[in-house]
Design a protein around this motif. Structure first.
Motif, PDB file in Angstrom:
ATOM      1  N   GLY A 209       0.813  -1.204   0.000  1.00 37.07           N
ATOM      2  CA  GLY A 209       0.000   0.000   0.000  1.00 37.07           C
ATOM      3  C   GLY A 209       0.847   1.255   0.000  1.00 37.07           C
ATOM      4  O   GLY A 209       0.553   2.231  -0.711  1.00 37.07           O
ATOM      5  N   ILE A 210       1.919   1.244   0.783  1.00 34.04           N
ATOM      6  CA  ILE A 210       2.807   2.406   0.825  1.00 34.04           C
ATOM      7  C   ILE A 210       3.555   2.556  -0.500  1.00 34.04           C
ATOM      8  O   ILE A 210       3.791   3.667  -0.977  1.00 34.04           O
ATOM      9  CB  ILE A 210       3.770   2.291   2.019  1.00 34.04           C
ATOM     10  N   THR A 211       3.903   1.428  -1.100  1.00 30.48           N
ATOM     11  CA  THR A 211       4.538   1.484  -2.425  1.00 30.48           C
ATOM     12  C   THR A 211       3.602   2.118  -3.446  1.00 30.48           C
ATOM     13  O   THR A 211       4.018   2.955  -4.262  1.00 30.48           O
ATOM     14  CB  THR A 211       4.940   0.075  -2.887  1.00 30.48           C
ATOM     15  N   LEU A 212       2.329   1.730  -3.401  1.00 33.73           N
ATOM     16  CA  LEU A 212       1.352   2.309  -4.321  1.00 33.73           C
ATOM     17  C   LEU A 212       1.172   3.803  -4.061  1.00 33.73           C
ATOM     18  O   LEU A 212       1.085   4.611  -4.997  1.00 33.73           O
ATOM     19  CB  LEU A 212       0.010   1.584  -4.180  1.00 33.73           C
ATOM     20  N   ALA A 213       1.125   4.183  -2.783  1.00 38.92           N
ATOM     21  CA  ALA A 213       1.008   5.603  -2.451  1.00 38.92           C
ATOM     22  C   ALA A 213       2.222   6.370  -2.966  1.00 38.92           C
ATOM     23  O   ALA A 213       2.116   7.549  -3.346  1.00 38.92           O
ATOM     24  CB  ALA A 213       0.868   5.775  -0.938  1.00 38.92           C
ATOM     25  N   SER A 214       3.356   5.700  -3.000  1.00 36.82           N
ATOM     26  CA  SER A 214       4.580   6.348  -3.480  1.00 36.82           C
ATOM     27  C   SER A 214       4.485   6.736  -4.942  1.00 36.82           C
ATOM     28  O   SER A 214       5.178   7.654  -5.398  1.00 36.82           O
ATOM     29  CB  SER A 214       5.786   5.416  -3.280  1.00 36.82           C
ATOM     30  N   SER A 215       3.643   6.037  -5.698  1.00 29.18           N
ATOM     31  CA  SER A 215       3.519   6.365  -7.120  1.00 29.18           C
ATOM     32  C   SER A 215       2.943   7.773  -7.308  1.00 29.18           C
ATOM     33  O   SER A 215       3.230   8.439  -8.302  1.00 29.18           O
ATOM     34  CB  SER A 215       2.656   5.332  -7.849  1.00 29.18           C
TER      35      SER A 215
ATOM     36  N   LEU B  70      11.011   4.032  -4.539  1.00 25.09           N
ATOM     37  CA  LEU B  70      10.319   4.088  -5.823  1.00 25.09           C
ATOM     38  C   LEU B  70      10.833   5.233  -6.692  1.00 25.09           C
ATOM     39  O   LEU B  70      10.723   5.191  -7.917  1.00 25.09           O
ATOM     40  CB  LEU B  70       8.807   4.241  -5.600  1.00 25.09           C
ATOM     41  N   LEU B  71      11.411   6.236  -6.069  1.00 30.59           N
ATOM     42  CA  LEU B  71      11.904   7.396  -6.808  1.00 30.59           C
ATOM     43  C   LEU B  71      13.187   7.102  -7.582  1.00 30.59           C
ATOM     44  O   LEU B  71      13.599   7.929  -8.412  1.00 30.59           O
ATOM     45  CB  LEU B  71      12.142   8.565  -5.843  1.00 30.59           C
ATOM     46  N   VAL B  72      13.837   5.976  -7.309  1.00 25.56           N
ATOM     47  CA  VAL B  72      15.081   5.650  -8.017  1.00 25.56           C
ATOM     48  C   VAL B  72      15.002   4.296  -8.720  1.00 25.56           C
ATOM     49  O   VAL B  72      16.012   3.808  -9.225  1.00 25.56           O
ATOM     50  CB  VAL B  72      16.287   5.655  -7.044  1.00 25.56           C
ATOM     51  N   ARG B  73      13.844   3.706  -8.772  1.00 23.74           N
ATOM     52  CA  ARG B  73      13.713   2.374  -9.387  1.00 23.74           C
ATOM     53  C   ARG B  73      13.523   2.527 -10.896  1.00 23.74           C
ATOM     54  O   ARG B  73      12.442   2.817 -11.399  1.00 23.74           O
ATOM     55  CB  ARG B  73      12.579   1.594  -8.729  1.00 23.74           C
ATOM     56  N   GLN B  74      14.589   2.297 -11.595  1.00 20.57           N
ATOM     57  CA  GLN B  74      14.634   2.559 -13.031  1.00 20.57           C
ATOM     58  C   GLN B  74      13.591   1.770 -13.809  1.00 20.57           C
ATOM     59  O   GLN B  74      13.022   2.269 -14.783  1.00 20.57           O
ATOM     60  CB  GLN B  74      16.035   2.245 -13.550  1.00 20.57           C
ATOM     61  N   GLY B  75      13.339   0.525 -13.412  1.00 20.67           N
ATOM     62  CA  GLY B  75      12.363  -0.295 -14.121  1.00 20.67           C
ATOM     63  C   GLY B  75      10.987   0.333 -14.164  1.00 20.67           C
ATOM     64  O   GLY B  75      10.233   0.156 -15.132  1.00 20.67           O
ATOM     65  N   TYR B  76      10.625   1.071 -13.117  1.00 25.95           N
ATOM     66  CA  TYR B  76       9.349   1.761 -13.076  1.00 25.95           C
ATOM     67  C   TYR B  76       9.432   3.122 -13.778  1.00 25.95           C
ATOM     68  O   TYR B  76       8.547   3.500 -14.547  1.00 25.95           O
ATOM     69  CB  TYR B  76       8.907   1.981 -11.626  1.00 25.95           C
ATOM     70  N   LEU B  77      10.507   3.843 -13.500  1.00 23.47           N
ATOM     71  CA  LEU B  77      10.630   5.193 -14.045  1.00 23.47           C
ATOM     72  C   LEU B  77      10.738   5.193 -15.564  1.00 23.47           C
ATOM     73  O   LEU B  77      10.346   6.166 -16.221  1.00 23.47           O
ATOM     74  CB  LEU B  77      11.846   5.890 -13.433  1.00 23.47           C
ATOM     75  N   GLN B  78      11.257   4.108 -16.144  1.00 26.18           N
ATOM     76  CA  GLN B  78      11.358   4.063 -17.604  1.00 26.18           C
ATOM     77  C   GLN B  78       9.986   4.022 -18.266  1.00 26.18           C
ATOM     78  O   GLN B  78       9.857   4.359 -19.442  1.00 26.18           O
ATOM     79  CB  GLN B  78      12.213   2.880 -18.043  1.00 26.18           C
ATOM     80  N   ARG B  79       8.949   3.608 -17.516  1.00 22.33           N
ATOM     81  CA  ARG B  79       7.599   3.700 -18.073  1.00 22.33           C
ATOM     82  C   ARG B  79       7.214   5.165 -18.288  1.00 22.33           C
ATOM     83  O   ARG B  79       6.627   5.526 -19.300  1.00 22.33           O
ATOM     84  CB  ARG B  79       6.586   3.057 -17.116  1.00 22.33           C
TER      85      ARG B  79
END
Length: 502
Positions: free
Chosen positions: A81-87, A243-252
């Motif tokens: 849940g906190i990860t999702l909020a981080s988005s 989540l702010l530095v996770r390249q796999g997500y940020l590349q989206r």
């Protein structure tokens, strides 16, 4: 007959994913921006669903079900849940900025803003992160594929099959194939798991009857706050920055066709995730009654599908479980390969490679990363635990100079390098001390509470003690069309000139 239908459906689904990959290969790709960032043409809905499918993946589905069953509580919600909020934080800070960037990877943008040293020291941590993540994905794939094939395949054989299929369509179609397969898998996963939950609740006789039976077995099953508040706080401090530095997500977001698409897509991912996350929690809780004696909690979800649903629907939704694994595996595979190609091959080995050569090397990197991570997961499964510090090091070292690259033009190259080097090293060192002491929090301190404060202090202290390097910030702002950074830099330069004149 039931097993045949299930196997046929899963095989057809997998072949469909391969077809998507080869479709985008036939469309052609001009360069590595096309391959790794889908030509920066992804609309908001593609960004959102691809982000969701990557983030929730096998861990968020199967892992949440098993975790809820084992802890006898839906408090497993907090980690995801906190990860999702981080988005939403990512959307606010980077959603409108990343689509304008011209780079493929985070380390390459760090070099643009600071210097080569900063890029060099960041790259190994990203590669370690992707190797460990992929190893975990292959093992998860092997577990589920083995179950679907009724133990005619071992976990190792299942892992190999899953890894090969994911690699083929990823290498063939690049980010376009990955994002569209993620889109399909995200929709299938979201709708499918809600169907399972609704049917299971109906089998109990309704929601009220279900909660009564579950709480009779586990009184705290639906108490969301049956968790120490300090642990919740630790999740916030570690997961939001991560989540702010996770390249796999940020590349989206970097693949978005416009800042607006990047911003909306990142926010929509969070909304979809919060609408989805109750499902695996409820399924895990219901498993306490339905499968109290199950040997492996990871099999609760597939077993529930087979027991409660018509054969054809169970087959489709078991394919959705495979999708949960594939949607994370393909994303991390592609992102990790981008570090090899952009940060190593094109930077040091062959800077003048033709577009055709770049595409070929990109596909070789995808295959090589699959082979390496699969080998490690099979030969040395504990490698996942041993190199998980790669993820911690990114937060402890990369986070501060990375965000400052967009927001603080006063940051200097020495400040970035030493904050990254010492922050990451301190985080890793503390993790290793805890590893050998058999604890994740040595002396009661999570590694991130050691490295991140050091990184913050060093970055700002060193930068403020040195002469400003506004030219670096201005050059980066103009190259990547970062209007707000350019305005901040010009304003700071004017203020600095006025102070000097006085």
């Amino acid at each position: 007959m039931v097993q045949t239908v299930i196997l046929a459906t899963v095989v057809i689904y997998l072949l469909g994913m391969l077809a998507v990959g080869f479709y985008f290969q036939q469309k052609g790709m001009e360069d590595i921006t096309d391959f790794f960032l889908a030509g920066k043409g992804a609309p908001w809905y593609l960004v959102a669903l691809s982000f969701f499918a990557t983030a929730i993946g096998a861990g968020g589905t199967i892992g949440l079900v098993a975790g809820t069953f084992e802890s006898e509580s839906i408090t497993e919600f907090w980690s995801y849940g906190i990860t999702l909020a981080s988005s939403f934080v990512v959307a606010f800070l980077l959603g409108r900025k990343l689509p304008n960037t011209k780079n493929i990877t985070i380390p390459s943008l760090l070099e643009d803003r600071y210097d080569e040293r900063t890029r060099v020291i960041a790259v190994p941590f990203y590669i370690l992160r992707f190797v460990s993540t992929l190893a975990a994905q292959w093992l998860a794939a092997g577990t589920i594929i083995s179950f679907i094939f009724a133990d005619t395949l071992t976990v190792t054989q299942g892992a190999i099959i899953g890894a090969v299929i994911i690699t083929i369509y990823t290498a063939a179609g690049g980010m376009s194939a990955v994002m569209w397969t993620d889109f399909i898998q995200g929709v299938l996963l979201f709708v499918g798991l809600w169907v399972v939950a609704i049917v299971a609740i109906g089998d109990f006789g309704g929601f009220s009857a279900m909660t009564t039976q579950v709480t009779a077995v586990a009184p705290q099953a639906f108490d969301l706050f049956a968790l120490n508040w300090t642990l919740i706080a630790a999740y916030i401090v570690t997961l939001v920055p991560s989540l702010l530095v996770r390249q796999g997500y940020l590349q989206r977001i970097m693949s978005a066709r416009s800042p607006r698409d990047g911003f909306i897509g990142a926010n929509l991912n969070g909304i979809i995730g919060f609408a989805y996350i109750p499902v695996p929690l409820l399924i895990g809780a219901m498993g306490l009654v339905m499968y109290a004696d199950i040997d492996n909690p990871q099999f609760i979800l597939p077993q529930m599908m087979r027991d409660l649903l018509p054969t054809w629907l169970a087959a489709i939704l078991l394919a959705a479980l495979v999708a949960a694994i594939m949607s994370s595996g393909d994303s991390f595979l592609l992102s990790g390969a981008s570090n090899f190609v952009d940060d190593i091959y094109l930077r040091y080995l062959n800077p003048d490679a033709s577009n055709r050569r770049q595409r070929r090397v990109s596909r070789i990197a995808v295959v090589g990363l699959m082979v390496g991570s699969l080998f490690l997961s099979i030969i040395l499964p504990n490698i996942i635990d041993l190199i998980v510090f790669g993820a911690l090091a990114l937060t402890g070292g990369v986070l501060v100079p990375w965000l400052a690259a967009f927001y603080w033009p006063r940051g200097t190259t020495d400040g970035a390098f030493w904050s990254l080097a010492i922050g990451a090293s301190a985080t890793v060192a503390w993790w290793w001390i805890g590893y050998f002491a058999d604890t994740s929090e040595y002396l009661g301190l999570h590694p991130i509470f050691i490295g991140l404060p050091l990184s913050i202090v060093l970055f700002f202290a060193i930068s403020l003690l040195q002469e400003p390097e506004y030219e670096n910030a201005l050059r980066t702002a103009r190259k990547h069309e970062l209007t707000s950074l350019e305005e901040r830099t010009l304003r700071a330069m004017d203020e600095s000139a006025e102070t000097y004149d006085e």
